[in-house]
Design a protein around this motif. Structure first.
Motif, PDB file in Angstrom:
ATOM      1  N   UNK A   9       0.858  -1.189   0.000  1.00 19.17           N
ATOM      2  CA  UNK A   9       0.000   0.000   0.000  1.00 19.17           C
ATOM      3  C   UNK A   9       0.888   1.231   0.000  1.00 19.17           C
ATOM      4  N   UNK A  10       0.680   2.091  -0.973  1.00 19.95           N
ATOM      5  CA  UNK A  10       1.467   3.310  -1.084  1.00 19.95           C
ATOM      6  C   UNK A  10       0.540   4.522  -0.929  1.00 19.95           C
ATOM      7  N   UNK A  11       0.993   5.554  -0.209  1.00 22.51           N
ATOM      8  CA  UNK A  11       0.218   6.782  -0.019  1.00 22.51           C
ATOM      9  C   UNK A  11       0.986   7.991  -0.528  1.00 22.51           C
ATOM     10  N   UNK A  12       0.257   8.922  -1.105  1.00 20.24           N
ATOM     11  CA  UNK A  12       0.856  10.176  -1.573  1.00 20.24           C
ATOM     12  C   UNK A  12      -0.173  11.282  -1.385  1.00 20.24           C
ATOM     13  N   UNK A  13       0.216  12.371  -0.730  1.00 20.72           N
ATOM     14  CA  UNK A  13      -0.717  13.467  -0.472  1.00 20.72           C
ATOM     15  C   UNK A  13      -0.556  14.569  -1.517  1.00 20.72           C
ATOM     16  N   UNK A  14      -1.684  15.025  -2.053  1.00 20.13           N
ATOM     17  CA  UNK A  14      -1.665  16.147  -2.994  1.00 20.13           C
ATOM     18  C   UNK A  14      -2.442  17.317  -2.403  1.00 20.13           C
ATOM     19  N   UNK A  15      -1.893  18.513  -2.525  1.00 19.88           N
ATOM     20  CA  UNK A  15      -2.559  19.705  -2.002  1.00 19.88           C
ATOM     21  C   UNK A  15      -3.844  19.968  -2.775  1.00 19.88           C
ATOM     22  N   UNK A  16      -4.873  20.399  -2.064  1.00 16.52           N
ATOM     23  CA  UNK A  16      -6.156  20.751  -2.667  1.00 16.52           C
ATOM     24  C   UNK A  16      -6.578  22.082  -2.085  1.00 16.52           C
ATOM     25  N   UNK A  17      -6.682  23.110  -2.911  1.00 22.84           N
ATOM     26  CA  UNK A  17      -6.792  24.489  -2.419  1.00 22.84           C
ATOM     27  C   UNK A  17      -7.937  25.225  -3.101  1.00 22.84           C
ATOM     28  N   UNK A  18      -8.627  26.080  -2.344  1.00 22.27           N
ATOM     29  CA  UNK A  18      -9.574  27.037  -2.913  1.00 22.27           C
ATOM     30  C   UNK A  18      -9.365  28.357  -2.185  1.00 22.27           C
TER      31      UNK A  18
END
Length: 249
Positions: free
Chosen positions: A32-41
């Motif tokens: 299991x691999x995790x990667x966080x991506x920024x999500x902005x408004x």
């Protein structure tokens, strides 16, 4: 082509040696691999004019009309992130001259579709700060006739004042349920609604009465001793919205 095949084959042999003569493979679900991506408004203060909304259902836009001349163009509200969107005009009807003390009631707010609502004032705070604000009103002098005669002793009274909104922001802490407008010079400002820090973001209506009480929530009292000419009398009200929060008043 031969070079390519040799490199590929060699890679398999090396892998086999490193893994002890067998090629390891992971069973499904072992990795299991995790990667966080920024999500902005982002949001910015709105400069748009806010349309009048229904004082009994603030989520619905309406088209109010002048109580005397339905064809008269309604002035748009003020622009900017803190805005005065609308204020009802008040018409107390055509009445018989009498020497008795009388009270006359303003007709309810008329709409373009023929229905009516409570008279009201509308404020919008789209600054994005919840920094608070205050609403005041004053009467710009006494009622004067077309021939410039004063309606001596006349007084406008507001009752059943209440706030409504669909905003999740906290309702302004200070609301006057009733008040009279006194005439002194060019009028005395009456503070009627104030939001403190953390309150009042979004669109709020300050209405006078409900559907049940709209017909008698704004009144004009005139002494019987006052001389009335067979003319039209008029004055104006000035509504003032400032960025001064309730905690600073």
């Amino acid at each position: 082509m031969k070079t390519t095949k040799f490199i590929t084959t060699g890679a398999v042999i090396i892998s086999a040696v490193i893994l002890g003569g067998s090629i390891a493979s992971a069973a499904p679900g072992d990795i299991t691999q995790n990667y966080k991506s920024d999500t902005i408004v982002k949001f910015a203060p709105s400069e748009d004019v806010t349309n009048p909304v229904d004082p009994t259902n603030p989520g619905e836009v309406i088209e109010p009309v002048d109580p005397v001349d339905p064809e008269k163009e309604i002035e748009p509200g003020t622009a900017g992130p803190l805005s005065l969107d609308y204020a009802s005009a008040f018409y107390f009807g055509e009445n018989k001259i009498t020497s008795k003390d009388e009270v006359y009631y303003a007709v309810a707010q008329k709409l373009k579709d023929g229905s009516d609502r409570p008279n009201y004032v509308q404020v919008t705070d789209n600054r994005g700060t919840e920094a608070g604000w205050s609403l005041q009103v004053k009467q710009d002098g006494q009622f004067m006739s077309e021939s410039n005669r004063e309606l001596v002793g006349a007084m406008i009274s507001f009752t059943n004042g209440q706030l409504d909104t669909i905003s999740t922001s906290a309702t302004p802490s200070f609301t006057k349920p009733s008040f009279d407008l006194t005439v002194a010079g060019t009028g005395v400002a009456e503070n009627i609604v104030s939001a403190k820090d953390g309150e009042g973001a979004g669109t709020f209506v300050y209405r006078f009465g409900t559907d049940a009480t709209k017909a008698n929530s704004v009144s004009l009292s005139v002494p019987g001793t006052t001389t009335k000419l067979a003319e039209t009398y008029a004055t104006t009200l000035t509504w003032t919205l400032t960025d001064v929060p309730a905690n600073e008043i």
